[in-house]
Design a protein around this motif. Structure first.
Motif: not given
Length: 260
Positions: A224, A227, A231
């Protein structure tokens, strides 16, 4: 805007907020934290924030002796003060999109300790100390201290601070990894402002995204976090500062970041 309990001064691209109750070692009534939150809500283009204290203290805690938390139904009154005044200001610091530096001399106690350590960089004078004294009066740490301290210094040292209620001198705090730097008292103001100015001259969007990532890092798993990094990288890559940084790298010169 004029405040009763704090001073607000722009210094270049740095917003300097100074707790201004030196006669009470900057003990903080709820209204002081309301003023901090209001000032942080309108940075007027500032690209970094410096939080300091007037006189010989950073902040000696909530102004309990001054009656700031009231005496009727003390548990409910304290709960309301925390949830309606102190905690919202602490959240406002955590949610800022610009870096924060704290400059600590003398005591940073109770909610003042939480405030000092909420900064990205805590620069301390050699007179500074950090104190979670709640156990000495039958209370518990607040202002996010029970969340913050284990993450900064580990559970054992957090337990030492919280359950023994002893002062942690600046040198020991540095050794523990709790703060960024210790400097001579006479150098504190200049060192802290120079650091804040350095951050204010950096790539503001990227620094804000780093703050967010660091705040989330210990609450997410590895995948996570990666990710979220991707972003954030996508957002940063589209900024003017990213383009300037790339050009400066290719041209072998110092980048001129504008915060856009």
């Amino acid at each position: 805007m004029t405040y009763q309990h704090i001073l607000e001064e722009p210094v270049g691209d740095v917003l300097v907020l100074t707790l201004n109750r030196p006669d009470r070692l900057n003990a903080a009534p709820p209204a002081l934290f309301d003023e901090l939150r209001a000032a942080l809500g309108d940075l007027n283009g500032a690209r970094a924030v410096l939080i300091a204290g007037s006189g010989r203290a950073f902040c000696s805690g909530a102004d309990v002796a001054g009656g700031a938390l009231g005496s009727d139904n003390p548990g409910d009154t304290t709960y309301a003060a925390l949830t309606e005044h102190y905690n919202p200001a602490m959240r406002a610091i955590a949610e800022l999109d610009v870096p924060v530096v704290s400059a600590v001399r003398g005591p940073a106690a109770g909610i003042g300790c939480s405030l000092a350590l909420a900064a990205d960089f805590c620069v301390a004078s050699d007179t500074a100390y950090f104190l979670q004294a709640f156990v000495n009066i039958g209370l518990v740490p607040d202002g996010g201290a029970s969340w913050m301290l284990p993450r900064l210094i580990g559970r054992a040292r957090a337990a030492e601070m919280m359950m023994l209620g002893e002062r942690v001198a600046a040198a020991r705090a540095l050794d523990w990894g709790m703060i960024h730097k210790v400097v001579p008292d006479e150098a504190l103001d200049g060192e802290a402002l120079a650091l804040a100015a350095r951050l204010a001259a950096g790539p503001t969007m990227a620094l804000g995204l780093m703050r967010r990532a660091l705040g989330q890092a210990l609450e997410t798993d590895y995948a996570t976090a990666m990710t979220a990094e991707a972003q954030a990288q996508r957002a940063a890559r589209g900024s003017a500062d990213s383009m300037e940084g790339g050009m400066a790298f290719l041209q072998k010169r110092k980048p001129n970041f504008t915060g856009r």
